[in-house]
Design a protein around this motif. Structure first.
Motif, mmCIF file in Angstrom:
data_model
loop_
_atom_site.group_PDB
_atom_site.id
_atom_site.type_symbol
_atom_site.label_atom_id
_atom_site.label_comp_id
_atom_site.label_asym_id
_atom_site.label_seq_id
_atom_site.Cartn_x
_atom_site.Cartn_y
_atom_site.Cartn_z
ATOM 1 N N SER A 56 30.368 39.372 31.241
ATOM 2 C CA SER A 56 30.485 38.016 31.388
ATOM 3 C C SER A 56 30.948 37.693 32.542
ATOM 4 O O SER A 56 31.859 38.257 33.060
ATOM 5 N N PRO A 57 30.864 36.278 32.891
ATOM 6 C CA PRO A 57 31.644 35.619 33.900
ATOM 7 C C PRO A 57 33.139 35.880 33.789
ATOM 8 O O PRO A 57 33.765 36.157 34.805
ATOM 9 N N LEU A 58 33.798 35.504 32.596
ATOM 10 C CA LEU A 58 35.199 35.895 32.315
ATOM 11 C C LEU A 58 35.553 37.103 32.682
ATOM 12 O O LEU A 58 36.589 37.592 33.114
ATOM 13 N N GLU A 59 34.801 38.040 32.181
ATOM 14 C CA GLU A 59 35.196 39.367 32.324
ATOM 15 C C GLU A 59 35.183 39.775 33.958
ATOM 16 O O GLU A 59 36.090 40.505 34.110
ATOM 17 N N SER A 60 34.264 39.202 34.513
ATOM 18 C CA SER A 60 34.313 39.589 35.951
ATOM 19 C C SER A 60 35.409 39.137 36.779
ATOM 20 O O SER A 60 36.077 39.518 37.573
ATOM 21 N N VAL A 61 35.713 37.763 36.250
ATOM 22 C CA VAL A 61 37.081 37.293 36.835
ATOM 23 C C VAL A 61 38.132 38.211 36.570
ATOM 24 O O VAL A 61 39.078 38.210 37.346
ATOM 25 N N LEU A 62 38.310 38.531 35.529
ATOM 26 C CA LEU A 62 39.669 39.641 35.023
ATOM 27 C C LEU A 62 39.453 40.811 35.739
ATOM 28 O O LEU A 62 40.514 41.181 36.378
ATOM 29 N N ASP A 63 38.182 41.228 36.059
ATOM 30 C CA ASP A 63 38.066 42.564 36.669
ATOM 31 C C ASP A 63 38.630 42.279 38.447
ATOM 32 O O ASP A 63 39.355 43.126 38.711
ATOM 33 N N VAL A 64 38.090 41.167 38.782
ATOM 34 C CA VAL A 64 38.576 40.900 40.054
ATOM 35 C C VAL A 64 40.016 40.415 40.330
ATOM 36 O O VAL A 64 40.637 40.901 41.149
ATOM 37 N N ALA A 65 40.403 39.920 39.244
ATOM 38 C CA ALA A 65 42.018 39.333 39.009
ATOM 39 C C ALA A 65 42.949 40.657 39.197
ATOM 40 O O ALA A 65 43.818 40.830 39.667
ATOM 41 N N LYS A 66 42.321 41.884 38.284
ATOM 42 C CA LYS A 66 43.122 42.984 38.218
ATOM 43 C C LYS A 66 43.132 43.811 39.486
ATOM 44 O O LYS A 66 44.311 44.279 39.873
ATOM 45 N N GLU A 67 41.985 43.875 40.084
ATOM 46 C CA GLU A 67 41.758 44.630 41.265
ATOM 47 C C GLU A 67 42.058 43.977 42.516
ATOM 48 O O GLU A 67 42.374 44.708 43.629
ATOM 49 N N LEU A 68 42.078 42.631 42.501
ATOM 50 C CA LEU A 68 42.300 41.985 43.863
ATOM 51 C C LEU A 68 43.499 41.142 43.954
ATOM 52 O O LEU A 68 44.151 41.024 44.964
ATOM 53 N N LEU A 69 43.463 40.294 42.924
ATOM 54 C CA LEU A 69 44.611 39.192 42.909
ATOM 55 C C LEU A 69 46.009 39.826 42.480
ATOM 56 O O LEU A 69 46.778 39.278 43.296
ATOM 57 N N LEU A 70 46.041 40.748 41.620
ATOM 58 C CA LEU A 70 47.345 41.373 41.538
ATOM 59 C C LEU A 70 47.967 42.107 42.698
ATOM 60 O O LEU A 70 49.300 41.836 43.001
ATOM 61 N N PRO A 71 47.261 42.802 43.556
ATOM 62 C CA PRO A 71 47.758 43.245 44.605
ATOM 63 C C PRO A 71 48.253 42.227 45.662
ATOM 64 O O PRO A 71 49.172 42.406 46.438
ATOM 65 N N PHE A 72 47.251 41.248 45.680
ATOM 66 C CA PHE A 72 47.588 40.180 46.507
ATOM 67 C C PHE A 72 48.940 39.542 46.372
ATOM 68 O O PHE A 72 49.981 39.153 46.967
#
Length: 331
Positions: free
Chosen positions: A162-178
């Motif tokens: 779902s869109p929400l799952e994709s946001v969470l995936d991107v947040a986990k792999e891209l936003l958290l390191p940022f």
């Protein structure tokens, strides 16, 4: 005439190598793990490099910044949806298949570029600080907005996410390191600034590895049986058409808001760009590995078209503004 830049040549070489010698089996699995680590490092260094005051400064001219975001995350997706509906309903047998259309729509959901937007605004003698702010905000916002918009525009994302799952995936792999890079900026930031070339090489090298891995999976799945040279030409023409429409629309937006020439230039260049550097890693997180290769094809083609077209436009603006400056009477 602007030549192909070395980065794009490296990406083309990665595609050729993947087409001739794709990685398979255990090696493919290992490379996918390496890709995850490289993307994490890339966004960590981006966080360490970005000065906090640049984010704060970016909210000052909210009309200009808001219009750039409007072009990037509203005008582009609506344009992509409109073109898709037009061709699918009125010309069902025209152009390419749904895989490449997914790539076009994903392209429309991406944030703006950073380096090229700033460089082209500078060449055109536009408002460079505004371009820095706009491009920065666009990329930060894109971490959340791109996967969300992709899910809405495509109707589905990846392997049933779902869109929400994709946001969470991107947040986990891209936003958290940022965010971690921002937290450790006091210590890591000076190192990043001292070794800019090394960090730039790491960033671009990461994307080349991602492209090779993605196209290896796509080649194994038979991408070149689904995508012909004619399809690539059709994608290039559609990319060019979208770029032209957004350049014209953003130009008139600037005029309609009574923006200065310098601000209008920043709006036009930041609002019309799409980031290859952010798009390839995001595609590898959002979509199944076998789909990433074909998904990023329209983006790679758009990347070169936007560089070539906007460089010519920036030089034209620079000469025009220079003539205007010289023609003014001295006090």
């Amino acid at each position: 005439m602007k030549r192909l830049d070395p980065f794009l040549m490296a990406l083309i070489c990665a595609i050729v190598l993947a087409s001739v010698l794709p990685c398979r089996g255990e090696m493919q699995h290992i490379l996918q793990q390496v890709v995850t680590v490289l993307i994490t490092l890339m966004f960590f260094f981006q966080g360490a490099k970005l000065e906090r005051h640049a984010i704060i400064e970016s909210v000052r001219d909210w009309r200009l910044q808001g219009t750039v975001l409007l072009c990037t995350f509203a005008l582009f997706p609506l344009l992509g949806i409109g073109l898709h509906l037009l061709f699918r309903n009125l010309f069902p047998n025209a152009l390419f298949g749904e895989d490449l259309w997914a790539g076009i729509l994903f392209l429309c959901c991406l944030p703006s570029t950073v380096q090229s937007s700033i460089a082209l605004t500078s060449i055109a003698r536009g408002n460079v600080p505004a371009a820095i702010c706009a491009a920065t905000v666009s990329n930060i916002a894109g971490i959340a907005l791109t996967p969300l918009l992709t899910g809405i525009v495509l109707g589905h994302v990846g392997a049933g996410h779902s869109p929400l799952e994709s946001v969470l995936d991107v947040a986990k792999e891209l936003l958290l390191p940022f965010i971690l890079g921002q937290i450790l900026q006091k210590w890591i930031g000076p190192i990043v600034k001292r070794h800019k070339f090394l960090i730039s090489f790491t960033d671009r090298g990461s994307i080349v590895v991602v492209v090779y891995t993605a196209f290896s999976s796509a080649v194994v799945e038979g991408i070149w049986h689904r995508v012909s040279p004619l399809h690539l030409l059709e994608v290039a023409l559609l990319d060019s058409f979208m770029l032209a429409l957004v350049l014209v629309a953003s130009h008139f937006m600037g005029k309609g808001m009574n923006q200065s020439t310098e601000n209008s230039i920043a709006l036009q260049f930041c609002g019309s760009k799409k980031s290859l550097a952010s798009g390839v890693p995001m595609a590898s997180v959002i979509f199944p590995s076998a789909s990433v290769g074909i998904i990023v094809l329209p983006l790679m083609i758009y990347h070169q078209i936007q560089l070539f077209t906007c460089t010519l436009l920036a030089r034209h603006y620079g000469k025009r503004i220079g003539l205007e400056t010289h023609s003014k009477p001295h006090s």
